[in-house]
Every structure is written in structure tokens, then in C-alpha cells.
Write an enzyme that holds these catalytic residues in place. Structure first.
Site, PDB file in Angstrom:
ATOM      1  N   CYS A   2       0.838  -1.190   0.000  1.00 42.42           N
ATOM      2  CA  CYS A   2       0.000   0.000   0.000  1.00 42.42           C
ATOM      3  C   CYS A   2       0.874   1.242   0.000  1.00 42.42           C
ATOM      4  CB  CYS A   2      -0.901   0.012   1.235  1.00 42.42           C
ATOM      5  SG  CYS A   2      -1.879  -1.491   1.435  1.00 42.42           S
ATOM      6  N   ASN A  82       1.953  -0.471   5.355  1.00 44.50           N
ATOM      7  CA  ASN A  82       2.303  -0.837   3.987  1.00 44.50           C
ATOM      8  C   ASN A  82       3.174  -2.075   4.046  1.00 44.50           C
ATOM      9  OD1 ASN A  82       3.259  -0.991   1.325  1.00 44.50           O
ATOM     10  ND2 ASN A  82       4.837   0.558   1.678  1.00 44.50           N
ATOM     11  N   GLU A  84       3.410  -6.702   4.112  1.00 45.14           N
ATOM     12  CA  GLU A  84       2.787  -7.992   4.398  1.00 45.14           C
ATOM     13  C   GLU A  84       3.506  -8.648   5.571  1.00 45.14           C
ATOM     14  OE1 GLU A  84       0.148  -9.038   2.886  1.00 45.14           O
ATOM     15  OE2 GLU A  84       0.123  -7.807   1.060  1.00 45.14           O
TER      16      GLU A  84
END
Length: 651
Positions: A2, A82, A84
Site C-alpha cells: 500500500c 504498507n 505484508e
């Protein structure tokens, strides 16, 4: 994957100012829409004047339950994030087993991250997490904002004072979107960019704006004051501890464990709620990642590569052969030089600050191709730094053993002899000798490498030799009275304490070149196309394993990545991948003398070079003429050209 951004206003705002505050957040988020085109929102705390903005590229939990900014179940914390967290299911299970889990709203890693922060605290949660991330966490009880970045620096995060307040963002575009923004070029950062081809952390190209270093966090008070970044993880400590406690594994045992550890990392990173694939160059690292992906998949893995008309720069045939052997579903894009050059005007927008690794061109092209088919892809980056893949790791050690005993005058004479023969002629000599040469001498573009060797032969120490090898502009920089700031690369006293020179170079590369060049190159190119990239070699378990390996299991017979090669040979025939190491590049040298000459002449005109008063036009023009006369100085020139192109766009 993101984009995040936010501000803390200079003074508390009344509720009536909420709309203005929200508008700031929206402007910042809109500037980085490409990082998250699927969803976006803004959260504000009008009392202390805090705004958190988010753009979402939906990867896990595509439902509204994964929406950000996200509040913790107890409502104390709000996060924009932002990245994972690959082991989120493991962390979720740990929270549930301890009775510390909230009533789950969905199955996003963001929700698990917040629950972990509530249960264990931020730093303890980050240490448990395996993944890539940049985040901002607002503590509503303590009225503090904390920024944090992943271990090696896969995800970017800028911060600093903008106008009267504090601001942060995934890219400089977000900070520029603020109405009070005014930025001045930092001359010291420019000096470092011209030297190395990138702006190293903690610097940014703007005075007063910084990059949060990898593995650190930054605490910001409600009035926008912050101290220095604090480490929550130290790569140097991991490397030093690993070197002090080597694993006594036989070659077969080490090979089995590497496959298990790297395979586990790849398996975790193959989890996504959207289509997934892999970048495949046909080289050792990407081929190994794809081989282990295919071994864990019941369907053909999607693989992607890019080919060029110029044969010396085209690895598409090698990638296709590997893909055919592994049975992947392979997509190949062939581009002609004109198509490749068409992306050059977009580079200042993609990279946002001056960045001059010319492999940014094929990287941007292959990411755009890949995004047409999948949303997530794995890459083979970082294999070189962990398993000794760069030629300099064994060349520099061997070279210094010989050069250190040669008087400086004789070194200069030898350098002159190497330089006197054109690079093309050296290429012809090496090509004619071909298979008669030992493996360590069978390299791509040997003429350029010999000319580079000539330029560094005067180094007074092995550490100085390394600095020259990683420098794009050697000697006095073409700047007017600007002092080059100190860096890790130029200060051996700050290097991790490791037993061998080669391992010290590997560690410094991991702390500098990897996060500030390689990972920047891939992140910006991928996110410009709204593509998430994942790097299995940077899993914390793989890093730990690699640094506990004896060096003889990385370099053997003058060749790097020995153990990694053996792993790949279990899955792919040796003849498909055993060839000289070749960078992911384009023929900038020839383009600058041909189709890019007019573009370069415009940016390198005396008037353009003198425009900001920082560059020395005479020095740059001399380098330009040197290149036009036949001497390849493309790297130094590309640094100047990328700065000039960036300044023309953003200056």
C-alpha cells in the site's frame, strides 16, 4: 502492499478544522494512488491535529474488514501500514492460545498486527513478525506517533518537518502534496547520489527530509517533535553472531537445510487472495525461487521475463529454457530499443528522487508486463548479498593480495596499460579465449570490467578498494564546493566486525547497496504499476541461516553462491543456468552516443548544468566529451543525467 502518509499539525486544531485536516490527508493519499488503487481513506484526531492516510492494494482479506486506517479492538491504537506479515496466521494462533485475541473482524494481517501490539507491545510484535513493512501507529492514550520499518528496508518511509508540522509518507510525492510544502535540494545528498547512483539513508534529496533506516522506529510527540531513530533489530548483530557461531554442517546437510529454510519462506510468501507469479531472469537466484515455488504448487507457476533486441543484454532465452524445464506458465515481453527508451522520461516520476541504477529501465518494463497478469510476484533479489554472488567479493580479496605488494608507481603503469586498450578489443580477446579461461574469468563485458579495474588500482587499502568498486563517479565530484557527507561505505570503522574482508563487503552491501539501490529500484518500479513484489531471500530465517554458513560453502573454486547453485541443480540441469553472471541492464553506453544523444545534450548543456549552482559544468562536460570519444563512462554520466532529469521535473 500500500501507500501510507500523514501529518501532525503544528498546533492543536478545533473540530471546525477537521475538514481542512482531512483534506490534507486526502491530498497526500491521492499523490500515491498508484501504490494502492483499490481503496483508500483518511482518519483524523482533530484535537492534537493528527491525520493518517492510506491507499490500499488489496492482497489479503479483500473485504472491508481489511480497510485502513484500522483501529485496534480496544480503540487505543490506529495504524496505517504498507507491507505484508507472512506469518500472520502463526501470530494469530499464538494470540488465541494465550487468550489475548480480540473478536476477529476478518483475516487480514493488519488486524493481527494490531492485536499483537495490544498484547505484546510494538517492538515485541515486530520481532515476532516475518515480513516487509513500513507503518505509522498512533497511540491515542499516550498521544504519540511511532513510525517503524522492516528489517532490511523493503518498504520505504520518508519523514521530516514540512511547513510548521511533522509529516511522513511512502514517497516524497505525498509530502509534496501538502499545501505548506517547500523543499530545497540537499547538496550533501546530491554528492552521495553522484558518487553511488542513489541517495543513501538516512538522507533524502531534500534538506530536512529523511528516510527511516531499516530495522528502526521513530517516536514522535503530539507537538511533532522526534528524537533519533531507535533500532528494534540490528543486522550487524545477526551477521556477527552468525560468524561467531558457524554451523558445522556437511555439504549435504547444509544443502538440505537451505532447501527447507528457503522453501518455507517461499511457501509463506505464496499466500495471497489475488493472482500470484514470479519474475524470472533465468539467473541463479530467480530460477531457484521459481523452482521451489513450482515444487510447492499444484498448478504451473506464472513466470515473467523481458527480452531485448540487443543480444548481449537479452536473458529471455535463458529464462524460457528454465521455465520450460520447470513447467511454468511463462510470459515473455520482447521490446525494441525505442520501446525501452520511451520509459526514460517517466523515471523521475517513478523514482521520485534522483536514482541512477540503469537497470531501473528493464525493471519498470517487466513490472508493468507482470501487472497485466498478476497482482503479486516473488523475486530473487538479495541472493547475491547473502550467498556471495557479486564478483567483487572474491575479486577484491584476490586483487588486494596482489596489489598490496605492488609499488604505487607500477600500479599506475599497469592501470595505464589496461586503459589504453579499448573495452571492445578486450571483449574480443576474452571471447577468443573462451573455454580456455577459468570459470572466474568468464564474465560478461570483460573490457568494461578491466577498465574499471584500472580506475581502482591506486586504492591505498582494501576498504578503499571496495569503496572505489561501488562508486559510480570516482575521484573529485563535479560539484561546486560541496562537502560529501560521511557514509558507512566510506567509514570502515563502522563496518560490522566480521572475520574476512569478503564477508565485511557483503555486510556493508546489505546495509547500503541492497536497501538503497536494489530494493528501491524494485519497489518504485513495481508500485508504479500497482504490483506487489516479495523477496523470499530476506526472510529472517534465511538471513540467519546464511550468516551461520561457513564461507567455504558460499565461495568455492573462485565462484560465489556455491551452496545455492547446488540447490538449483537439484531442480534444473546445470547447463541451463551455468553461465557468466550478467546484470539486468540496457546498453546505455551506446544509446548515449546514438538515439539518446540529443536528450543528453539538452540536460548536459552548460546552461542546464549551471542552473541550480550546484554542479560544475566544466567537469561534467569533460566527462561527456570523454564518453563521446569512445571511453565508456556511462555510469557517472547516468548519475548526472538522472539528477538533471529529476530537477527538471521536480526542481
Amino acid at each position: 502492499m500500500c501507500g501510507i502518509a500523514g501529518v501532525i499539525a503544528a498546533a492543536p486544531l478545533a473540530d471546525a478544522d477537521a475538514d481542512a485536516l482531512r483534506a490534507r490527508g486526502r491530498a497526500m493519499a491521492d499523490a500515491i494512488l498508484h501504490r494502492g488503487p483499490d481503496d483508500g481513506d483518511v482518519w483524523i484526531d482533530a484535537g492534537p491535529g493528527v491525520v493518517l492516510a492510506h491507499r490500499r492494494l488489496s492482497i489479503l482479506d479483500l473485504s472491508p474488514a481489511g480497510h485502513q486506517p484500522m483501529q485496534s479492538a480496544c480503540a487505543r491504537y490506529v495504524v496505517v501500514y504498507n507491507g505484508e506479515i507472512y506469518n500472520w496466521t502463526e501470530l494469530r494462533g499464538e494470540l488465541e492460545a494465550a487468550g489475548q485475541a480480540p473478536a476477529w473482524r476478518g483475516h487480514s494481517d493488519t488486524e493481527v498486527l494490531l492485536a499483537g501490539i495490544v498484547a505484546w507491545g510494538l517492538e515485541a510484535t515486530l520481532r515476532r513478525a516475518r515480513g516487509m513493512f513500513a507503518l505509522a501507529l498512533w497511540d491515542r492514550a499516550q498521544k504519540t506517533l511511532t513510525l517503524a520499518r522492516d528489517r532490511i528496508g523493503e518498504k520505504p518511509l520518508y519523514y521530516g518537518r514540512v511547513g510548521d508540522g511533522f509529516a511522513f509518507g511512502s514517497e516524497l510525492k505525498a509530502l509534496r502534496a501538502l499545501p505548506s510544502s517547500r523543499f530545497d535540494t540537499d547538496p550533501g545528498a546530491l554528492a552521495l547520489m553522484l558518487r553511488y547512483g542513489y541517495v543513501p539513508a538516512p538522507h533524502s534529496i531534500y534538506r530536512g527530509i529523511f528516510k527511516l533506516p531499516p530495522g528502526t522506529l521513530l517516536r514522535v510527540t503530539a507537538d511533532g517533535r522526534c528524537g533519533d531513530p531507535e533500532p528494534w533489530w540490528r543486522f550487524a548483530a545477526v551477521a556477527q553472531e552468525g560468524a561467531a557461531n558457524r554451523r558445522a554442517l556437511g555439504d549435504g546437510e547444509a544443502l538440505d537445510e537451505l532447501e527447507a529454510v528457503l522453501g518455507a519462506a517461499i511457501g509463506e510468501q505464496m499466500v495471497a487472495d489475488v493472482p500470484l507469479g514470479a519474475l524470472l531472469s533465468g539467473g541463479l537466484d530467480s530460477s531457484t525461487v521459481v523452482a521451489l515455488m513450482q515444487a510447492r504448487s499444484t498448478r504451473p507457476v506464472r513466470t515473467f521475463t523481458i527480452g531485448f533486441a540487443e543480444g548481449d543484454y537479452d536473458e529471455a532465452a535463458h529464462a524460457k529454457a528454465v521455465a520450460r524445464h520447470l513447467g511454468t506458465e511463462h510470459t515473455e515481453l520482447h521490446v525494441d530499443p525505442a520501446q525501452a527508451r520511451d520509459i526514460i522520461p517517466r523515471l523521475p516520476d517513478i523514482y521520485d528522487e534522483p536514482f541512477a541504477d540503469s537497470s531501473q529501465i528493464p525493471t519498470a518494463l517487466v513490472c508493468a508486463l507482470t501487472r497485466q497478469h498478476v497482482t503479486v510476484c516473488l523475486s530473487g533479489d538479495a541472493g547475491d548479498e547473502l550467498f556471495a554472488g557479486y564478483n567483487r567479493y572474491f575479486w577484491a580479496t584476490s586483487l588486494w593480495r596482489r596489489l598490496g605488494r605492488v609499488p604505487p608507481g607500477l600500479r599506475r603503469a599497469l592501470a595505464g596499460g589496461l586503459s589504453a586498450v579499448p573495452a571492445g578489443a578486450w571483449n574480443g580477446v576474452f571471447g577468443a579465449l573462451g573455454p580456455l579461461l577459468p570459470a572466474r574469468l568468464r564474465v560478461s563485458n570483460p573490457g568494461d570490467k578491466l577498465h574499471k579495474l584500472a580506475e581502482v588500482m591506486g586504492a591505498p587499502s582494501p576498504e578503499a578498494l571496495y569503496r572505489e568498486l561501488v562508486s559510480q563517479w570516482r575521484g573529485t565530484l563535479p560539484l561546486r564546493g560541496i562537502v560529501e557527507p560521511p557514509t558507512l561505505v566510506a567509514d570502515p570503522g563502522r563496518w560490522p566486525a566480521l572475520p574476512g574482508f569478503a564477508e565485511r563487503m557483503m555486510a556493508v552491501d546489505t546495509l547500503s547497496y541492497l536497501p538503497d539501490d536494489i530494493l528501491v529500484k524494485v519497489d518504485r518500479a513495481a508500485m508504479a504499476a500497482s504490483l506487489e513484489t516479495r523477496v523470499p531471500f530476506l526472510d529472517a530465517r534465511v538471513i540467519d541461516f546464511a550468516w551461520r554458513l561457513p564461507f567455504r560453502q558460499k565461495v568455492r573454486d573462485g565462484q560465489g553462491k556455491w551452496l545455492l547453485r547446488q540447490l538449483l541443480y537439484r531442480h534444473v540441469p546445470r547447463e541451463l543456468v551455468e553461465r557468466p553472471k550478467q546484470g539486468f541492464g540496457v546498453p546505455i553506453e551506446h544509446w548515449l552516443r546514438g538515439p539518446l544523444r540529443d536528450w543528453a545534450e539538452d540536460l548536459l548543456s552548460p546552461a542546464a548544468l549551471a542552473a541550480d549552482g550546484l554542479l560544475d559544468p566544466a567537469a561534467v562536460r569533460a566527462m561527456w566529451q570523454r564518453h563521446l570519444s569512445g571511453r565508456n563512462v556511462q555510469y557517472a554520466l547516468w548519475n548526472v543525467l538522472m539528477y538533471q532529469a529529476w530537477r527538471k521535473r521536480w526542481g
